[in-house]
Write an enzyme that holds these catalytic residues in place. Structure first.
Site, PDB file in Angstrom:
ATOM      1  N   TYR A 104       0.841  -1.200   0.000  1.00 16.69           N
ATOM      2  CA  TYR A 104       0.000   0.000   0.000  1.00 16.69           C
ATOM      3  C   TYR A 104       0.871   1.243   0.000  1.00 16.69           C
ATOM      4  O   TYR A 104       1.900   1.286   0.696  1.00 16.69           O
ATOM      5  CB  TYR A 104      -0.889   0.037   1.241  1.00 16.69           C
ATOM      6  CG  TYR A 104      -2.051  -0.915   1.207  1.00 16.69           C
ATOM      7  CD1 TYR A 104      -3.284  -0.519   0.704  1.00 16.69           C
ATOM      8  CD2 TYR A 104      -1.916  -2.215   1.678  1.00 16.69           C
ATOM      9  CE1 TYR A 104      -4.358  -1.392   0.672  1.00 16.69           C
ATOM     10  CE2 TYR A 104      -2.982  -3.096   1.651  1.00 16.69           C
ATOM     11  CZ  TYR A 104      -4.202  -2.677   1.149  1.00 16.69           C
ATOM     12  OH  TYR A 104      -5.250  -3.552   1.124  1.00 16.69           O
ATOM     13  N   TYR A 143      -0.483  -9.866   0.316  1.00 18.50           N
ATOM     14  CA  TYR A 143       0.528  -9.326   1.242  1.00 18.50           C
ATOM     15  C   TYR A 143       0.443 -10.022   2.594  1.00 18.50           C
ATOM     16  O   TYR A 143      -0.613 -10.493   2.998  1.00 18.50           O
ATOM     17  CB  TYR A 143       0.382  -7.805   1.379  1.00 18.50           C
ATOM     18  CG  TYR A 143      -0.954  -7.298   1.876  1.00 18.50           C
ATOM     19  CD1 TYR A 143      -1.248  -7.239   3.239  1.00 18.50           C
ATOM     20  CD2 TYR A 143      -1.920  -6.837   0.980  1.00 18.50           C
ATOM     21  CE1 TYR A 143      -2.467  -6.751   3.689  1.00 18.50           C
ATOM     22  CE2 TYR A 143      -3.143  -6.351   1.424  1.00 18.50           C
ATOM     23  CZ  TYR A 143      -3.410  -6.312   2.773  1.00 18.50           C
ATOM     24  OH  TYR A 143      -4.622  -5.836   3.224  1.00 18.50           O
ATOM     25  N   ARG A 153      -2.881 -12.060   3.234  1.00 21.42           N
ATOM     26  CA  ARG A 153      -4.217 -11.710   2.749  1.00 21.42           C
ATOM     27  C   ARG A 153      -4.349 -12.116   1.291  1.00 21.42           C
ATOM     28  O   ARG A 153      -3.450 -11.879   0.492  1.00 21.42           O
ATOM     29  CB  ARG A 153      -4.467 -10.198   2.835  1.00 21.42           C
ATOM     30  CG  ARG A 153      -4.600  -9.542   4.194  1.00 21.42           C
ATOM     31  CD  ARG A 153      -5.715 -10.065   5.103  1.00 21.42           C
ATOM     32  NE  ARG A 153      -6.983 -10.471   4.496  1.00 21.42           N
ATOM     33  CZ  ARG A 153      -7.945  -9.658   4.070  1.00 21.42           C
ATOM     34  NH1 ARG A 153      -7.836  -8.367   4.172  1.00 21.42           N
ATOM     35  NH2 ARG A 153      -9.074 -10.129   3.557  1.00 21.42           N
ATOM     36  N   HIS A 156      -7.152  -8.517  -2.889  1.00 19.15           N
ATOM     37  CA  HIS A 156      -8.472  -7.911  -2.643  1.00 19.15           C
ATOM     38  C   HIS A 156      -8.438  -6.424  -2.937  1.00 19.15           C
ATOM     39  O   HIS A 156      -7.393  -5.780  -2.880  1.00 19.15           O
ATOM     40  CB  HIS A 156      -8.928  -8.140  -1.196  1.00 19.15           C
ATOM     41  CG  HIS A 156      -8.003  -7.523  -0.187  1.00 19.15           C
ATOM     42  ND1 HIS A 156      -6.871  -8.148   0.265  1.00 19.15           N
ATOM     43  CD2 HIS A 156      -8.024  -6.310   0.442  1.00 19.15           C
ATOM     44  CE1 HIS A 156      -6.242  -7.371   1.128  1.00 19.15           C
ATOM     45  NE2 HIS A 156      -6.918  -6.236   1.251  1.00 19.15           N
ATOM     46  N   HIS A 158     -10.467  -2.948  -1.598  1.00 15.80           N
ATOM     47  CA  HIS A 158     -11.378  -2.418  -0.574  1.00 15.80           C
ATOM     48  C   HIS A 158     -12.422  -1.521  -1.242  1.00 15.80           C
ATOM     49  O   HIS A 158     -12.088  -0.719  -2.113  1.00 15.80           O
ATOM     50  CB  HIS A 158     -10.601  -1.588   0.448  1.00 15.80           C
ATOM     51  CG  HIS A 158      -9.648  -2.389   1.280  1.00 15.80           C
ATOM     52  ND1 HIS A 158      -9.984  -2.907   2.505  1.00 15.80           N
ATOM     53  CD2 HIS A 158      -8.367  -2.771   1.068  1.00 15.80           C
ATOM     54  CE1 HIS A 158      -8.950  -3.556   3.020  1.00 15.80           C
ATOM     55  NE2 HIS A 158      -7.944  -3.489   2.163  1.00 15.80           N
TER      56      HIS A 158
END
Ligand SMILES: [Fe+2]
Lengths: 233, 173
Positions: A104, A143, A153, A156, A158
């Site tokens: 991120y 990640y 995870r 995905h 969000h």
């Protein structure tokens, strides 16, 4: 008098419990006292309206200053309806995600994977009159997240949705079909009902792909429907 | 008929969609009684919840071009959120009841899978005595968790405890 119509309660098993021990961060962040049951009033039955004038759309996450982000380009398209299968028109959709490497663009993300100078990872679109939305992005990477030993995870994106009332507010995550990490992800599995869980997985859709340019995924979302009877009765 | 999509946590990286101006509901030129609503969010061990997304909605004054009625504030390192907005008036409740002035507060964060919904009322409002929600909460100590207290000029404070001693009353929504 205020005979505003509220929204239906969640179908049993369709929503996660905030107390989900397999997701460690819930341990100190879930209430231990029962929630107060209180029928919706104007406060819960109405909600904000967002205009593209104040909230400009940003439907292409793959370009920054005219330079292309690294990764697999994808188009995500879907329809937002309510539980009565009626479209939710002109509602704002917010999107954020990791880059192709699973990092991120956020100071809190310490994962040792490269940042992409041409990818920030935030977007905003509005549904059209018939509830459809679409944006172009990069397929986010998986990640690690330290919830348990060797925790990763699944890929995905969000999503944030508003709908017509404060009670229809929804934050969720869209997953990708065939991801082996889904089977062992505590956040995905926090949704008790298997069918409800699987509705968080997008589907590959050849009709959404753009030849020689981007793959396509379909992700439909259902927001809560209005209760049958007005609250004032 | 369909079933509403399941929620998933907002996670720790939602600040990618943060815009600090969203915490100021007067930014489009709304006029009225301007106030600050602030508070500190702590977890079950009293530690600050420093990565929360706090959202506010008020049905009064009615939203229009100059007043969005909705705001979003990130909590800072001390767990503190802060909104600048207009003082709400009373709004109708069910049937012939009236609700005391209040804000709707939504708390989204890592470790909260859906959301936590609560309200903030104002200390000293005569209408609090007859408010249908406040009257559902028999324990005065519990009721007090929903009452913002004066905290300096035009500033109101309501701290939020997610869990444990002094746990805030959360509402099914
Ligand atoms: Fe994430």
């Amino acid at each position: 008098m205020s005979d505003v119509t509220g929204f239906r309660p969640p179908a049993p098993g369709s929503q996660p419990e905030n107390d989900t021990p397999t997701y460690g961060s819930t341990r100190l962040r879930h209430p231990t006292r029962p929630l107060i049951a209180f029928p919706h009033t104007i406060t819960e039955a109405t909600g904000p309206a967002f205009s593209p004038r104040h909230f400009p759309a940003l439907a292409d996450l793959t370009l920054m200053d005219g330079k292309a982000a690294q990764g697999e380009r994808i188009i995500v398209r879907g329809r937002i309806t309510d539980e009565d299968d009626r479209p939710v028109p002109h509602t704002m959709v917010e999107i954020w995600q990791a880059n192709a490497a699973g990092r991120y663009n956020h100071p809190g993300d310490q994962h040792d994977a490269p940042l992409d100078p041409h990818f920030k990872g935030d977007g905003r679109v509005f549904t059209d009159a018939d509830g459809w939305y679409q944006f172009t992005t990069i397929k986010p990477g998986a990640y690690p997240w330290r919830n348990h030993k060797n925790a990763w995870r699944p890929n995905h994106i969000h999503f944030s949705y508003f709908g017509p009332g404060f009670a229809t507010r929804l934050i969720t995550q869209m997953y990708f079909p065939g991801d082996p990490l889904l089977a062992i992800d505590p956040i995905f599995h926090s949704v008790p009902d298997e069918a409800a869980r699987n509705r968080l997985i997008s589907s590959f859709d050849l009709d959404i792909t753009q030849p020689e340019w981007a793959l396509g995924y379909r992700f439909d979302v259902v927001l809560r429907g209005r209760a049958a009877t007005p609250m004032g009765v | 008929m369909s079933i509403a999509t399941a929620a998933q946590t907002i996670g720790p990286f939602w600040h990618l969609i943060e815009d600090k101006s969203l915490a100021d509901l007067t930014r489009f030129g709304a006029t009225g009684e301007v106030l600050t609503l602030t508070g500190r969010i702590t977890d079950g061990e009293g530690n600050p919840v420093a990565d929360a997304c706090v959202e506010l909605w008020q049905a009064s004054p009615a939203a229009d071009e100059r007043f969005p009625g909705w705001g979003r504030s990130a909590t800072d390192a001390t767990g503190t959120f802060r909104f600048t907005t207009l003082k709400p008036g009373p709004v109708p409740g069910r049937g012939n009841t009236q609700q005391a002035p209040h804000f709707a507060i939504n708390i989204l964060a890592r470790g909260i899978i859906t959301r936590l919904y609560t309200r903030a009322y104002f200390q000293g409002e005569a209408l609090n005595e007859a408010d249908p929600l406040l009257n559902l909460i028999e324990d005065p100590g519990r009721r007090a968790t929903l009452i913002a207290l004066p905290d300096g000029p035009s500033t109101w404070r309501m701290d939020i405890r997610l869990q444990g001693e002094g746990e805030t009353v959360f509402i099914e929504v």
